[in-house]
Design a protein around this motif. Sequence first.
Motif, PDB file in Angstrom:
ATOM      1  N   ARG A  21       0.838  -1.204   0.000  1.00  0.00           N
ATOM      2  CA  ARG A  21       0.000   0.000   0.000  1.00  0.00           C
ATOM      3  C   ARG A  21       0.874   1.257   0.000  1.00  0.00           C
ATOM      4  O   ARG A  21       0.556   2.241  -0.666  1.00  0.00           O
ATOM      5  CB  ARG A  21      -0.951  -0.010   1.197  1.00  0.00           C
ATOM      6  CG  ARG A  21      -2.009  -1.113   1.109  1.00  0.00           C
ATOM      7  CD  ARG A  21      -3.120  -0.936   2.123  1.00  0.00           C
ATOM      8  NE  ARG A  21      -2.711  -0.510   3.433  1.00  0.00           N
ATOM      9  CZ  ARG A  21      -2.381  -1.316   4.449  1.00  0.00           C
ATOM     10  NH1 ARG A  21      -2.401  -2.628   4.289  1.00  0.00           N
ATOM     11  NH2 ARG A  21      -2.038  -0.814   5.625  1.00  0.00           N
ATOM     12  N   ALA A  22       1.998   1.214   0.727  1.00  0.00           N
ATOM     13  CA  ALA A  22       2.923   2.356   0.736  1.00  0.00           C
ATOM     14  C   ALA A  22       3.535   2.551  -0.653  1.00  0.00           C
ATOM     15  O   ALA A  22       3.665   3.687  -1.123  1.00  0.00           O
ATOM     16  CB  ALA A  22       4.013   2.151   1.786  1.00  0.00           C
ATOM     17  N   LEU A  26       3.316   5.826  -2.940  1.00  0.00           N
ATOM     18  CA  LEU A  26       4.507   6.503  -3.463  1.00  0.00           C
ATOM     19  C   LEU A  26       4.409   6.690  -4.980  1.00  0.00           C
ATOM     20  O   LEU A  26       4.754   7.749  -5.500  1.00  0.00           O
ATOM     21  CB  LEU A  26       5.769   5.729  -3.086  1.00  0.00           C
ATOM     22  CG  LEU A  26       6.150   5.839  -1.604  1.00  0.00           C
ATOM     23  CD1 LEU A  26       7.126   4.737  -1.213  1.00  0.00           C
ATOM     24  CD2 LEU A  26       6.725   7.214  -1.308  1.00  0.00           C
ATOM     25  N   TYR A  27       3.930   5.673  -5.694  1.00  0.00           N
ATOM     26  CA  TYR A  27       3.717   5.825  -7.139  1.00  0.00           C
ATOM     27  C   TYR A  27       2.694   6.928  -7.422  1.00  0.00           C
ATOM     28  O   TYR A  27       2.873   7.742  -8.319  1.00  0.00           O
ATOM     29  CB  TYR A  27       3.239   4.517  -7.774  1.00  0.00           C
ATOM     30  CG  TYR A  27       4.349   3.607  -8.217  1.00  0.00           C
ATOM     31  CD1 TYR A  27       5.184   3.959  -9.270  1.00  0.00           C
ATOM     32  CD2 TYR A  27       4.557   2.392  -7.586  1.00  0.00           C
ATOM     33  CE1 TYR A  27       6.207   3.119  -9.686  1.00  0.00           C
ATOM     34  CE2 TYR A  27       5.587   1.541  -7.983  1.00  0.00           C
ATOM     35  CZ  TYR A  27       6.400   1.918  -9.032  1.00  0.00           C
ATOM     36  OH  TYR A  27       7.418   1.085  -9.436  1.00  0.00           O
ATOM     37  N   ASN A  44      -4.512   3.981   3.166  1.00  0.00           N
ATOM     38  CA  ASN A  44      -4.433   3.620   4.580  1.00  0.00           C
ATOM     39  C   ASN A  44      -2.977   3.467   5.035  1.00  0.00           C
ATOM     40  O   ASN A  44      -2.599   2.449   5.607  1.00  0.00           O
ATOM     41  CB  ASN A  44      -5.239   2.344   4.854  1.00  0.00           C
ATOM     42  CG  ASN A  44      -5.433   2.108   6.342  1.00  0.00           C
ATOM     43  OD1 ASN A  44      -5.427   3.043   7.131  1.00  0.00           O
ATOM     44  ND2 ASN A  44      -5.582   0.848   6.717  1.00  0.00           N
ATOM     45  N   VAL A  45      -2.166   4.477   4.729  1.00  0.00           N
ATOM     46  CA  VAL A  45      -0.768   4.509   5.155  1.00  0.00           C
ATOM     47  C   VAL A  45      -0.467   5.862   5.782  1.00  0.00           C
ATOM     48  O   VAL A  45      -1.233   6.809   5.635  1.00  0.00           O
ATOM     49  CB  VAL A  45       0.214   4.237   3.992  1.00  0.00           C
ATOM     50  CG1 VAL A  45       0.090   2.814   3.480  1.00  0.00           C
ATOM     51  CG2 VAL A  45       0.026   5.237   2.853  1.00  0.00           C
ATOM     52  N   PHE A  53       9.287   2.507   3.691  1.00  0.00           N
ATOM     53  CA  PHE A  53       9.332   1.697   2.475  1.00  0.00           C
ATOM     54  C   PHE A  53       9.833   2.445   1.244  1.00  0.00           C
ATOM     55  O   PHE A  53       9.913   1.868   0.162  1.00  0.00           O
ATOM     56  CB  PHE A  53       7.954   1.090   2.206  1.00  0.00           C
ATOM     57  CG  PHE A  53       7.511   0.153   3.296  1.00  0.00           C
ATOM     58  CD1 PHE A  53       8.184  -1.035   3.514  1.00  0.00           C
ATOM     59  CD2 PHE A  53       6.453   0.478   4.131  1.00  0.00           C
ATOM     60  CE1 PHE A  53       7.804  -1.895   4.526  1.00  0.00           C
ATOM     61  CE2 PHE A  53       6.057  -0.370   5.143  1.00  0.00           C
ATOM     62  CZ  PHE A  53       6.741  -1.564   5.347  1.00  0.00           C
ATOM     63  N   GLU A  54      10.206   3.715   1.402  1.00  0.00           N
ATOM     64  CA  GLU A  54      10.647   4.495   0.249  1.00  0.00           C
ATOM     65  C   GLU A  54      11.913   3.922  -0.383  1.00  0.00           C
ATOM     66  O   GLU A  54      12.018   3.834  -1.613  1.00  0.00           O
ATOM     67  CB  GLU A  54      10.884   5.952   0.643  1.00  0.00           C
ATOM     68  CG  GLU A  54      11.231   6.826  -0.538  1.00  0.00           C
ATOM     69  CD  GLU A  54      11.352   8.279  -0.159  1.00  0.00           C
ATOM     70  OE1 GLU A  54      11.206   9.111  -1.062  1.00  0.00           O
ATOM     71  OE2 GLU A  54      11.592   8.593   1.023  1.00  0.00           O
TER      72      GLU A  54
END
Length: 72
Positions: A21-22, A26-27, A44-45, A53-54
């Motif tokens: 989900r992260a 980010l995308y 939901n992050v 998670f980047e």
Amino acid sequence: MQWSSAEKPSPLNSILSRKHRAWIALYALDGTFQARDEVLHLNNVTEADLLEFEESWLRMRFRNQELAHVCA
């Protein structure tokens, strides 16, 4: 129970991990002008999730770009 569209739980939340989900968030943030708060809410992050998670998202993203150049 009635849900507004902003409150309606996403089925993706029960299927996808927090990491995935992260990555999706980010995308979305990288490719659109969508409001950051909205992207976080829809996926939901939190900001902390994005930071966590980047690095893995960047590795995956650049690896995929390198593979595309090799296959071209």
